[in-house]
Design an enzyme around this catalytic site. Structure first.
Site, mmCIF file in Angstrom:
data_model
loop_
_atom_site.group_PDB
_atom_site.id
_atom_site.type_symbol
_atom_site.label_atom_id
_atom_site.label_comp_id
_atom_site.label_asym_id
_atom_site.label_seq_id
_atom_site.Cartn_x
_atom_site.Cartn_y
_atom_site.Cartn_z
ATOM 1 N N HIS A 1 0.445 -1.344 -0.086
ATOM 2 C CA HIS A 1 -0.038 0.053 -0.431
ATOM 3 C C HIS A 1 1.213 1.280 -0.320
ATOM 4 C CE1 HIS A 1 -2.148 -3.100 2.303
ATOM 5 N NE2 HIS A 1 -3.369 -1.787 1.887
ATOM 6 N N ASP B 1 2.674 2.061 3.858
ATOM 7 C CA ASP B 1 2.884 1.090 4.163
ATOM 8 C C ASP B 1 4.453 1.437 3.802
ATOM 9 O OD1 ASP B 1 0.876 -0.446 4.181
ATOM 10 O OD2 ASP B 1 1.022 -1.755 2.738
HETATM 11 C C1 XLS Z 1 -7.483 -7.220 4.205
HETATM 12 C C2 XLS Z 1 -7.299 -6.940 2.891
HETATM 13 C C3 XLS Z 1 -5.960 -6.260 2.223
HETATM 14 C C4 XLS Z 1 -5.859 -5.568 1.071
HETATM 15 C C5 XLS Z 1 -5.117 -4.889 0.180
HETATM 16 O O1 XLS Z 1 -8.407 -7.554 4.717
HETATM 17 O O2 XLS Z 1 -7.471 -8.203 2.552
HETATM 18 O O3 XLS Z 1 -4.980 -5.978 3.217
HETATM 19 O O4 XLS Z 1 -5.444 -7.091 0.700
HETATM 20 O O5 XLS Z 1 -5.497 -4.012 1.312
#
Ligand code: XLS
Ligand code: NI
Ligand code: NI
Length: 436
Positions: free
Chosen positions: A101, A104
């Site tokens: 993300h 991140d």
């Molecule tokens: C959360 C989601 C997230 C997505 C990416 O539950 O799995 O991690 O994969 O935003």
């Protein structure tokens, strides 16, 4: 200095019954299965958010993870240092791909402009790390759920200013993903849903979400990004109800708003189970619509009811997943992204290795088991036989839409009582057992 001195080089390969603590027992990147190298079937990715940024806090307690490379600050220097640590991890863990993300990898600034600048400062560092390691970006995404401004959603916020802010964030994240040569981009509707219908205009919110995605498709075209867009279904948590609740709901949404040509699905195991489905159900729904794009490979504790994002270590699960992946001819742009975290008690850096290696070995076994079940052929033959009456003239006419209730009544009146054959479920399950 190496961040993982306990792991001096790439994790070694060992025999299945070896007592070596850290080793691949089953994953052999270059070993062919059905004529293709394992690494190209499995296309593993590690995610930046869990591997680098998850301190393993839970709603009742503080973070436990030891991250000696991290000074705990939100500084750009710290953010840059983490990239090197992550790529050292990928290298040593023999993982070819990664996902992130925007927030991140670079800290959120005091203003949107500053957040953009922070991300820009990280781009050359990530590019350099990719170039010198040969690792590639499976997909990027934007975090549209953590900051308080997104409490009531991003693309489905009651505030158009929040919608605009989210749009700006996605624009930037798309450009960075493109710059890094990403093969895909994920939309997970973190808070695109509601807590209460008393304060929610569902019709407007869903239309706004569709507008948002259409604008992303337009921008993708404008910048020449060729990667695949994915939407990731999840029924709840953090919202009580999310609009992208499961594969079928996502497909209906995409069809309703003419988005199906532009997005495939990124299916996550723990989200499937939260939706009350099995993973194989969700994968089959997506595959049959020609929309199975990628997989967030994790698992949950089924009786717990939370998205616990555990590493997938059950070979029954990985075998079923790989059977479906093989049946569609394998991934194209997608892969197996470990959207998974260690348990809070597994707080040592080396647990990052143990967890990923366990997941990779489970998928290597799952791949081989799936290939063996396909080579055996009995299950596929049984299913084909079970539907053979549909290959008759009558079956073909129904499927082609060239018959009617009137004609079928005439045929049924003249025919004897239909005879059904056994579904043989337990026999088929026993065949699967032979290979586990
Ligand atoms: C959360 C989601 C997230 C997505 C990416 O539950 O799995 O991690 O994969 O935003
Ligand atoms: Ni996910
Ligand atoms: Ni999840």
């Amino acid at each position: 200095m190496a961040a993982f001195p306990d792991v001096p080089g790439p994790v070694p390969f060992a025999e299945p019954r070896s007592r070596t603590e850290l080793a691949f027992r089953h994953y052999r990147p270059d070993e062919p299965v059905e004529g293709k190298a394992m690494r190209d079937h499995l296309r593993f990715a590690s995610c930046y958010w869990h591997t680098m940024r998850n301190g393993l806090a839970d709603p009742f307690g503080a973070p436990t993870a030891h991250m000696p490379w991290d000074d705990g600050s939100g500084s750009l220097d710290n953010a840059k240092r983490r990239v090197g640590v992550f790529f050292e991890f990928l290298e040593k863990c023999r993982i070819d791909r990664w996902c992130f993300h925007d927030r991140d990898v670079a800290p959120e600034g005091r203003t949107l402009a500053e957040s953009h600048r922070n991300l820009d400062a990280l781009v050359p560092v990530m590019k350099q790390a990719q170039a010198s390691s040969g690792k590639t970006l499976l997909w990027g995404t934007a975090c549209l759920f953590a900051h308080p401004r997104y409490a009531s959603g991003a693309a489905t916020s009651p505030s158009v200013s929040v919608f605009a802010y989210a749009a700006a964030q996605v624009k930037k994240a798309l450009e960075v993903t493109h710059e890094l040569g990403g093969e895909g981009y994920v939309f997970w509707g973190g808070r695109e849903g509601y807590l209460s219908l008393w304060n929610t205009d569902m019709r407007r919110e869903r239309e706004h979400l569709a507008r948002f995605l259409h604008m992303a498709v337009e921008h993708k075209r404008a910048i020449g990004f060729k990667g695949q867009f994915y939407i990731e279904p999840k029924p709840r948590e953090p919202s009580v109800h999310q609009y992208d609740s499961d594969a079928a709901a996502c497909l209906a949404f995409l069809r309703e708003f003419d988005l199906l040509p532009h997005l495939k699905l990124n299916i996550e195991t723990n989200h499937a189970t939260l939706a009350g489905h099995t993973m194989e159900h969700e994968l089959t729904v997506a595959r049959d619509a020609g929309a199975l794009g990628s997989i967030d490979a994790n698992t949950g504790t089924e009786h717990c009811g939370w998205d616990t994002d555990e590493f997938p270590i059950d070979i029954r699960l990985t075998s079923k997943i790989m059977l479906i992946v093989l049946s569609m001819g394998g991934f194209t742009t997608g892969g197996l992204n470990f959207d998974a975290k260690r348990r809070r008690e597994s707080f040592e850096p080396i647990d990052l290795f143990h967890s990923h290696v366990a997941g990779m070995d489970a998928f290597a076994r799952g791949l081989k088991i799936a290939a063996a079940i396909r080579a055996d052929g009995r299950i596929a033959d049984f299913v084909a036989r079970r539907y053979r009456s549909w290959d008759s003239d009558l079956g073909r006419a129904v499927e082609a839409g060239t018959t009617s209730l009137v004609e079928l009544e005439r045929i049924a009146l003249a025919a004897p009582e239909p005879q059904l054959e056994s579904g043989r479920q337990e026999w088929l399950e026993a065949i699967v057992q032979e290979y586990l």
